[in-house]
Design an enzyme around this catalytic site. Structure first.
Site, PDB file in Angstrom:
ATOM      1  N   ARG A 154       0.824  -1.217   0.000  1.00  0.00           N
ATOM      2  CA  ARG A 154       0.000   0.000   0.000  1.00  0.00           C
ATOM      3  C   ARG A 154       0.854   1.261   0.000  1.00  0.00           C
ATOM      4  O   ARG A 154       0.629   2.188  -0.778  1.00  0.00           O
ATOM      5  CB  ARG A 154      -0.908   0.023   1.241  1.00  0.00           C
ATOM      6  CG  ARG A 154      -2.048  -0.981   1.246  1.00  0.00           C
ATOM      7  CD  ARG A 154      -2.915  -0.717   2.485  1.00  0.00           C
ATOM      8  NE  ARG A 154      -4.043  -1.637   2.585  1.00  0.00           N
ATOM      9  CZ  ARG A 154      -4.028  -2.762   3.260  1.00  0.00           C
ATOM     10  NH1 ARG A 154      -2.915  -3.140   3.896  1.00  0.00           N
ATOM     11  NH2 ARG A 154      -5.094  -3.532   3.323  1.00  0.00           N
ATOM     12  N   ILE A 155       1.854   1.304   0.901  1.00  0.00           N
ATOM     13  CA  ILE A 155       2.663   2.519   1.021  1.00  0.00           C
ATOM     14  C   ILE A 155       3.543   2.700  -0.206  1.00  0.00           C
ATOM     15  O   ILE A 155       3.658   3.808  -0.750  1.00  0.00           O
ATOM     16  CB  ILE A 155       3.485   2.479   2.316  1.00  0.00           C
ATOM     17  CG1 ILE A 155       2.552   2.560   3.523  1.00  0.00           C
ATOM     18  CG2 ILE A 155       4.514   3.612   2.355  1.00  0.00           C
ATOM     19  CD1 ILE A 155       3.227   2.292   4.856  1.00  0.00           C
ATOM     20  N   ARG A 176       8.014  -9.090  -3.692  1.00  0.00           N
ATOM     21  CA  ARG A 176       7.941 -10.545  -3.790  1.00  0.00           C
ATOM     22  C   ARG A 176       7.201 -11.015  -5.039  1.00  0.00           C
ATOM     23  O   ARG A 176       7.505 -12.061  -5.583  1.00  0.00           O
ATOM     24  CB  ARG A 176       7.274 -11.116  -2.527  1.00  0.00           C
ATOM     25  CG  ARG A 176       8.169 -11.090  -1.309  1.00  0.00           C
ATOM     26  CD  ARG A 176       7.458 -11.582  -0.071  1.00  0.00           C
ATOM     27  NE  ARG A 176       6.418 -10.661   0.345  1.00  0.00           N
ATOM     28  CZ  ARG A 176       5.708 -10.773   1.467  1.00  0.00           C
ATOM     29  NH1 ARG A 176       5.936 -11.794   2.281  1.00  0.00           N
ATOM     30  NH2 ARG A 176       4.795  -9.897   1.795  1.00  0.00           N
ATOM     31  N   ALA A 232      10.270   2.679   6.360  1.00  0.00           N
ATOM     32  CA  ALA A 232       9.833   1.333   6.737  1.00  0.00           C
ATOM     33  C   ALA A 232      10.054   1.151   8.232  1.00  0.00           C
ATOM     34  O   ALA A 232       9.271   1.632   9.047  1.00  0.00           O
ATOM     35  CB  ALA A 232      10.587   0.288   5.915  1.00  0.00           C
ATOM     36  N   ARG A 233      11.099   0.465   8.600  1.00  0.00           N
ATOM     37  CA  ARG A 233      11.534   0.337   9.980  1.00  0.00           C
ATOM     38  C   ARG A 233      13.044   0.490   9.995  1.00  0.00           C
ATOM     39  O   ARG A 233      13.728   0.183   9.011  1.00  0.00           O
ATOM     40  CB  ARG A 233      11.138  -1.020  10.573  1.00  0.00           C
ATOM     41  CG  ARG A 233       9.681  -1.100  11.001  1.00  0.00           C
ATOM     42  CD  ARG A 233       9.399  -0.226  12.224  1.00  0.00           C
ATOM     43  NE  ARG A 233       8.038  -0.405  12.724  1.00  0.00           N
ATOM     44  CZ  ARG A 233       7.020   0.375  12.431  1.00  0.00           C
ATOM     45  NH1 ARG A 233       7.207   1.387  11.577  1.00  0.00           N
ATOM     46  NH2 ARG A 233       5.820   0.171  12.954  1.00  0.00           N
ATOM     47  N   GLU A 262      15.229   3.074  18.184  1.00  0.00           N
ATOM     48  CA  GLU A 262      14.526   4.298  18.588  1.00  0.00           C
ATOM     49  C   GLU A 262      14.263   4.324  20.094  1.00  0.00           C
ATOM     50  O   GLU A 262      13.940   3.288  20.670  1.00  0.00           O
ATOM     51  CB  GLU A 262      13.198   4.404  17.833  1.00  0.00           C
ATOM     52  CG  GLU A 262      13.377   4.532  16.336  1.00  0.00           C
ATOM     53  CD  GLU A 262      12.062   4.706  15.588  1.00  0.00           C
ATOM     54  OE1 GLU A 262      11.025   4.985  16.239  1.00  0.00           O
ATOM     55  OE2 GLU A 262      12.066   4.567  14.369  1.00  0.00           O
ATOM     56  N   HIS A 280      10.417  10.057  13.506  1.00  0.00           N
ATOM     57  CA  HIS A 280       9.321   9.105  13.245  1.00  0.00           C
ATOM     58  C   HIS A 280       7.977   9.837  13.136  1.00  0.00           C
ATOM     59  O   HIS A 280       7.030   9.580  13.879  1.00  0.00           O
ATOM     60  CB  HIS A 280       9.262   8.037  14.335  1.00  0.00           C
ATOM     61  CG  HIS A 280       8.661   6.754  13.849  1.00  0.00           C
ATOM     62  ND1 HIS A 280       9.148   5.522  14.186  1.00  0.00           N
ATOM     63  CD2 HIS A 280       7.606   6.512  13.031  1.00  0.00           C
ATOM     64  CE1 HIS A 280       8.420   4.572  13.614  1.00  0.00           C
ATOM     65  NE2 HIS A 280       7.465   5.161  12.903  1.00  0.00           N
ATOM     66  N   GLY A 282       5.989   9.678  10.446  1.00  0.00           N
ATOM     67  CA  GLY A 282       5.232   9.104   9.336  1.00  0.00           C
ATOM     68  C   GLY A 282       3.730   9.255   9.411  1.00  0.00           C
ATOM     69  O   GLY A 282       3.082   9.602   8.431  1.00  0.00           O
TER      70      GLY A 282
END
Length: 313
Positions: A154-155, A176, A232-233, A262, A280, A282
């Site tokens: 989605r992002i 993928r 993302a992370r 974090e 962070h 987002g």
């Protein structure tokens, strides 16, 4: 039903949680540690945790009363899903609500990194700006350039739409499985995307497979002028390798909204001028946090009423 909410929520969400569920709120806005998470699992029927709360395997080692972790957020890498399932605890999340806000931050970071915006602001605030000059702080042009997206969920798709339709960027992506997209975008292997792109946006979930997926070899594969953007992370990127690449000028720059540990951000990263750092942000708009909270509430309502959970992980 006893419900514990791990962090403060928006006024709308907090009111519903208190009035409808009699929710209890932690007074500490810091993440829950392992001992606190273990105690909460033993004392409550449901919990509303979020990023950083330590629902690791050790937290499920004691007696577990809870049957639901209604996570506030899409990412659940702070929850050991296997341990939760083994303990009979369902896990839900809040997909969809975060998509556009996170994509907006990705484009913010891309533009800031390309145009050296944070570096320029620091210079101006320090009183070091001597006035406009034709060759002052030349950055990278964005319109019409090549964008590589790692992870086309989605992002990733929301970032691609903004880049393609808003900036006329060419799009390639690694994921993928190829996607049926309403714009031209080429699926390529990860090394090919890295070697091709002027800008690379990371939009993959945090899993064991994606941990440190961008390391020294991947950074070396990028073009010398390319910029790396991570929404993302933090642990998707090997921070030590990234710092080394930025210090050496191996890539053009980076824009980060997430970090491996974090809220710890390495001092070496903070010292660099060729990286844009955000805390962070987002999903940090009231509308989005309201929407996330309401999705968590719908999962809690379904759990309370014995219905199918809307957003199981």
């Amino acid at each position: 039903m006893r419900l514990l909410v791990s962090r403060a929520q928006t006024a709308r969400v907090s009111t519903i949680l208190r009035e409808e569920f009699g929710a209890e709120f932690r007074e500490n806005d810091a993440p829950m540690g392992v001992a606190e998470a273990r105690a909460a699992l033993a004392e409550y029927d449901a919990l509303l945790p979020t990023l950083g709360d330590a629902f690791v395997a050790e937290a499920f080692a004691g007696p577990v009363r809870a049957k639901l972790l209604a996570n506030f957020g899409v990412g659940v890498n702070h929850i050991d899903l296997q341990a939760a399932r083994a303990a009979g605890v369902n896990v839900t999340n809040t997909p969809g609500a975060v998509t556009d806000a996170t994509a907006d931050i990705a484009m913010t970071l891309l533009l800031m990194s390309a145009r050296r915006a944070s570096e320029g602001e620091r210079m101006l605030r320090a009183g070091d700006w001597s006035g406009w000059a034709p060759t002052q702080m030349l950055g990278a042009h964005v319109t019409g350039k090549r964008l590589g997206i790692i992870g086309m969920g989605r992002i990733g798709q929301a970032v691609a739409r903004r880049a393609h339709f808003g900036f006329g960027m060419e799009i390639a992506y690694a994921t993928r499985s190829p996607k049926d997209l309403p714009f031209t975008a080429r699926p390529l292997p990860l090394p090919d995307v890295l070697a091709w792109a002027d800008f690379v946006v990371l939009a993959v979930p945090a899993t064991a497979e994606t941990r440190n997926m961008i390391g020294a070899a991947e950074l070396a594969a990028m073009r010398p002028h390319a910029h790396l953007i991570n929404v993302a992370r933090g642990d998707v990127v090997d921070e030590v390798a990234l710092i080394t690449a930025l210090e050496a000028g191996q890539i053009g720059g980076a824009g980060l909204d997430v970090y491996a540990q974090e809220p710890l951000v390495p001092e070496a990263l903070r010292r660099l001028n060729n990286v844009t750092l955000l805390p962070h942000l987002g999903t940090a708009t009231e509308e989005v946090r309201d929407a996330m909270g309401m999705m968590a509430i719908e999962n809690l309502r379904a759990f309370r009423d014995g219905k199918a959970l809307p957003n199981p992980v």
